[in-house]
Design a protein around this motif. Structure first.
Motif, PDB file in Angstrom:
ATOM      1  N   ILE A   8      -8.631   3.467  -3.185  1.00  0.00           N
ATOM      2  CA  ILE A   8      -8.569   4.646  -2.301  1.00  0.00           C
ATOM      3  C   ILE A   8      -7.127   5.044  -2.011  1.00  0.00           C
ATOM      4  CG2 ILE A   8      -9.045   5.462   0.057  1.00  0.00           C
ATOM      5  CD1 ILE A   8     -11.765   4.092  -0.160  1.00  0.00           C
ATOM      6  N   THR A   9      -6.266   4.046  -1.748  1.00  0.00           N
ATOM      7  CA  THR A   9      -4.850   4.350  -1.472  1.00  0.00           C
ATOM      8  C   THR A   9      -4.217   5.098  -2.638  1.00  0.00           C
ATOM      9  OG1 THR A   9      -4.710   2.301  -0.220  1.00  0.00           O
ATOM     10  CG2 THR A   9      -2.634   3.342  -0.804  1.00  0.00           C
ATOM     11  N   VAL A  10      -4.432   4.579  -3.847  1.00  0.00           N
ATOM     12  CA  VAL A  10      -3.869   5.226  -5.035  1.00  0.00           C
ATOM     13  C   VAL A  10      -4.488   6.611  -5.206  1.00  0.00           C
ATOM     14  CG1 VAL A  10      -3.639   5.077  -7.542  1.00  0.00           C
ATOM     15  CG2 VAL A  10      -3.416   3.027  -6.158  1.00  0.00           C
ATOM     16  N   GLY A  11      -5.792   6.696  -4.949  1.00  0.00           N
ATOM     17  CA  GLY A  11      -6.494   7.966  -5.087  1.00  0.00           C
ATOM     18  C   GLY A  11      -5.955   9.037  -4.151  1.00  0.00           C
ATOM     19  N   VAL A  12      -5.731   8.650  -2.897  1.00  0.00           N
ATOM     20  CA  VAL A  12      -5.204   9.614  -1.925  1.00  0.00           C
ATOM     21  C   VAL A  12      -3.794  10.043  -2.330  1.00  0.00           C
ATOM     22  CG1 VAL A  12      -4.511   9.938   0.485  1.00  0.00           C
ATOM     23  CG2 VAL A  12      -6.654   8.776  -0.045  1.00  0.00           C
ATOM     24  N   GLY A  13      -3.000   9.079  -2.809  1.00  0.00           N
ATOM     25  CA  GLY A  13      -1.652   9.393  -3.303  1.00  0.00           C
ATOM     26  C   GLY A  13      -1.728  10.375  -4.461  1.00  0.00           C
ATOM     27  N   ALA A  14      -2.711  10.124  -5.332  1.00  0.00           N
ATOM     28  CA  ALA A  14      -2.875  10.983  -6.511  1.00  0.00           C
ATOM     29  C   ALA A  14      -3.232  12.407  -6.096  1.00  0.00           C
ATOM     30  CB  ALA A  14      -3.955  10.406  -7.417  1.00  0.00           C
ATOM     31  N   VAL A  15      -4.141  12.538  -5.130  1.00  0.00           N
ATOM     32  CA  VAL A  15      -4.535  13.871  -4.667  1.00  0.00           C
ATOM     33  C   VAL A  15      -3.334  14.596  -4.063  1.00  0.00           C
ATOM     34  CG1 VAL A  15      -5.937  15.114  -2.969  1.00  0.00           C
ATOM     35  CG2 VAL A  15      -6.958  13.271  -4.315  1.00  0.00           C
ATOM     36  N   PHE A  16      -2.570  13.854  -3.269  1.00  0.00           N
ATOM     37  CA  PHE A  16      -1.374  14.430  -2.653  1.00  0.00           C
ATOM     38  C   PHE A  16      -0.389  14.914  -3.728  1.00  0.00           C
ATOM     39  CE2 PHE A  16       3.041  13.655  -1.307  1.00  0.00           C
ATOM     40  CZ  PHE A  16       3.122  14.530  -0.228  1.00  0.00           C
ATOM     41  N   LEU A  44       0.798  -1.238   0.000  1.00  0.00           N
ATOM     42  CA  LEU A  44       0.000   0.000   0.000  1.00  0.00           C
ATOM     43  C   LEU A  44       0.831   1.289   0.000  1.00  0.00           C
ATOM     44  CD1 LEU A  44      -3.128  -0.901   2.181  1.00  0.00           C
ATOM     45  CD2 LEU A  44      -2.960  -0.731  -0.293  1.00  0.00           C
ATOM     46  N   PRO A  45       1.910   1.407   0.818  1.00  0.00           N
ATOM     47  CA  PRO A  45       2.696   2.653   0.752  1.00  0.00           C
ATOM     48  C   PRO A  45       3.250   2.880  -0.657  1.00  0.00           C
ATOM     49  CG  PRO A  45       3.357   1.341   2.642  1.00  0.00           C
ATOM     50  CD  PRO A  45       2.422   0.490   1.844  1.00  0.00           C
ATOM     51  N   PHE A  46       3.666   1.776  -1.289  1.00  0.00           N
ATOM     52  CA  PHE A  46       4.214   1.884  -2.644  1.00  0.00           C
ATOM     53  C   PHE A  46       3.121   2.328  -3.616  1.00  0.00           C
ATOM     54  CE2 PHE A  46       5.592   0.325  -6.781  1.00  0.00           C
ATOM     55  CZ  PHE A  46       6.859   0.873  -6.823  1.00  0.00           C
ATOM     56  N   LEU A  47       1.912   1.816  -3.423  1.00  0.00           N
ATOM     57  CA  LEU A  47       0.802   2.197  -4.309  1.00  0.00           C
ATOM     58  C   LEU A  47       0.413   3.658  -4.102  1.00  0.00           C
ATOM     59  CD1 LEU A  47      -1.397  -1.019  -4.169  1.00  0.00           C
ATOM     60  CD2 LEU A  47      -0.117  -0.158  -6.129  1.00  0.00           C
ATOM     61  N   PHE A  48       0.543   4.143  -2.865  1.00  0.00           N
ATOM     62  CA  PHE A  48       0.297   5.561  -2.574  1.00  0.00           C
ATOM     63  C   PHE A  48       1.274   6.408  -3.387  1.00  0.00           C
ATOM     64  CE2 PHE A  48       1.488   9.387  -0.199  1.00  0.00           C
ATOM     65  CZ  PHE A  48       0.257   9.965   0.055  1.00  0.00           C
ATOM     66  N   LEU A  49       2.558   6.018  -3.326  1.00  0.00           N
ATOM     67  CA  LEU A  49       3.606   6.716  -4.066  1.00  0.00           C
ATOM     68  C   LEU A  49       3.349   6.642  -5.575  1.00  0.00           C
ATOM     69  CD1 LEU A  49       6.406   8.142  -3.707  1.00  0.00           C
ATOM     70  CD2 LEU A  49       7.425   5.926  -4.198  1.00  0.00           C
ATOM     71  N   SER A  50       2.937   5.464  -6.044  1.00  0.00           N
ATOM     72  CA  SER A  50       2.609   5.294  -7.466  1.00  0.00           C
ATOM     73  C   SER A  50       1.542   6.285  -7.895  1.00  0.00           C
ATOM     74  CB  SER A  50       2.052   3.895  -7.731  1.00  0.00           C
ATOM     75  OG  SER A  50       3.017   2.933  -7.446  1.00  0.00           O
ATOM     76  N   GLY A  51       0.510   6.408  -7.062  1.00  0.00           N
ATOM     77  CA  GLY A  51      -0.581   7.325  -7.383  1.00  0.00           C
ATOM     78  C   GLY A  51      -0.077   8.755  -7.504  1.00  0.00           C
ATOM     79  N   ALA A  52       0.809   9.134  -6.558  1.00  0.00           N
ATOM     80  CA  ALA A  52       1.341  10.501  -6.552  1.00  0.00           C
ATOM     81  C   ALA A  52       2.196  10.756  -7.782  1.00  0.00           C
ATOM     82  CB  ALA A  52       2.154  10.733  -5.279  1.00  0.00           C
ATOM     83  N   LEU A  53       3.082   9.812  -8.107  1.00  0.00           N
ATOM     84  CA  LEU A  53       3.976   9.992  -9.259  1.00  0.00           C
ATOM     85  C   LEU A  53       3.201   9.961 -10.570  1.00  0.00           C
ATOM     86  CD1 LEU A  53       7.050   7.829  -8.253  1.00  0.00           C
ATOM     87  CD2 LEU A  53       6.999  10.295  -8.593  1.00  0.00           C
ATOM     88  N   ALA A  54       2.239   9.035 -10.653  1.00  0.00           N
ATOM     89  CA  ALA A  54       1.494   8.885 -11.909  1.00  0.00           C
ATOM     90  C   ALA A  54       0.697  10.137 -12.209  1.00  0.00           C
ATOM     91  CB  ALA A  54       0.582   7.679 -11.837  1.00  0.00           C
TER      92      ALA A  54
END
Length: 304
Positions: free
Chosen positions: A203-211, A156-166
């Motif tokens: 949701i994890t990816v989504g929150v990363g994306a918003v960040f 999940l932490p990695f997916l959060f980061l993925s969302g942010a970078l993507a």
């Protein structure tokens, strides 16, 4: 910006749908589409106006003021379009990637090649700085497109980061969010999560994306305000460099299988030495449609 009517918002939803469709394809950036359709800077400014200070405004002046401040109608219409697209066109694009890859890539190649002109012609002054930025952008994007994809990763932490970078890549013309996810090895995990409605991952990816979106928009806004020409040159460079990724004819160098996931490492080849049917006529046709689509979009955007 001013007052928009319903028709204007329908157009914004359609632009959002085009952005969403582009973002599904690893190699094409929704940012490129936003740029061509004339909503890029408004998008960056609107995202940029979202911050914690809005909570104070909400308490003091109510929701309506906040909505006006963040250009809410515009963002709502655009993201509605993006989501409609991700959930509907995603299936079509996946099918085309499987069954008609040459035609799909040719179409996007034409689209992206034409967008080089459009972003490039926004540059008002050419000097050493802008030329350096253009070349650097092209080299960076080219280098990114040659990186080998990673294995499938699903922490999940990695997916959060993925969302942010993507999402940062998604806003940048030329560098595709989906492609960054492929490089990071989380593309398949996320695509499957969307198909299987795996809420936790989404949701994890989504929150990363918003960040990622909020922090990155600040930087871009600052660059546009202070170094507009250099920023545009850099973005044009990104688009030029990304053409390497979406060249329609590939030769497979090696195929790696990780569990159920097949990763193909390929290199560009000429249609004449392509193994299999190069579909040259239809490919050129598809590329021309993509290429002229940009000019049609631009014409309708400038008429407004």
């Amino acid at each position: 910006m001013g007052n928009r009517n319903l028709l204007d918002y329908i157009f914004i939803i359609l632009k959002g749908m085009a952005m969403g469709a582009a973002d599904v394809v690893p190699g094409v950036s929704g940012g490129t589409i936003a740029f061509i359709s004339g909503i890029y800077e408004e998008l960056i400014s609107s995202i940029n106006s979202i911050n914690l200070g809005l909570l104070k405004t909400w308490k003091a002046d109510g929701f309506k003021t906040v909505w006006g401040k963040v250009n809410g109608n515009f963002l709502l219409a655009l993201f509605t379009g993006i989501f409609i697209s991700l959930f509907s066109l995603a299936t079509l694009v996946s099918w085309l990637l499987e069954n008609e890859p040459i035609l799909l890539w040719s179409f996007f190649f034409g689209l992206v090649a034409a967008s080089v002109f459009f972003v490039g012609k926004e540059i008002q002054k050419w000097h050493v700085g802008t030329i350096t930025a253009l070349v650097s952008g092209a080299l960076i994007a080219f280098f990114i497109t040659t990186l080998p994809p990673s294995e499938n990763i699903d922490g999940l932490p990695f997916l959060f980061l993925s969302g942010a970078l993507a999402v940062c890549a998604m806003i940048l013309p030329g560098i595709s969010g989906a492609f960054i996810l492929v490089l990071l090895g989380s593309y398949k995990t996320i695509l499957d999560a969307v198909h299987e409605r795996d809420i936790k991952i989404v949701i994890t990816v989504g929150v990363g994306a918003v960040f990622g979106l909020l922090s990155f928009a600040k930087l871009l806004k600052w660059m546009f305000t202070n170094y507009k020409n250099i920023t545009l040159a850099l973005l044009t460079g990104f688009i030029v460099g990304s053409l390497n990724k979406i060249w329609p004819w590939k030769r497979v160098l090696e195929t790696k299988v990780y569990g159920e996931k097949t990763v193909i490492i390929d290199t560009n080849t000429s249609p004449l030495s392509y193994e299999g049917d190069p579909q040259i006529f239809y490919a050129i046709l598809a590329a021309l449609i993509g290429f002229s689509l940009i000019f049609i979009l631009e014409k309708t955007a400038s008429k407004k």
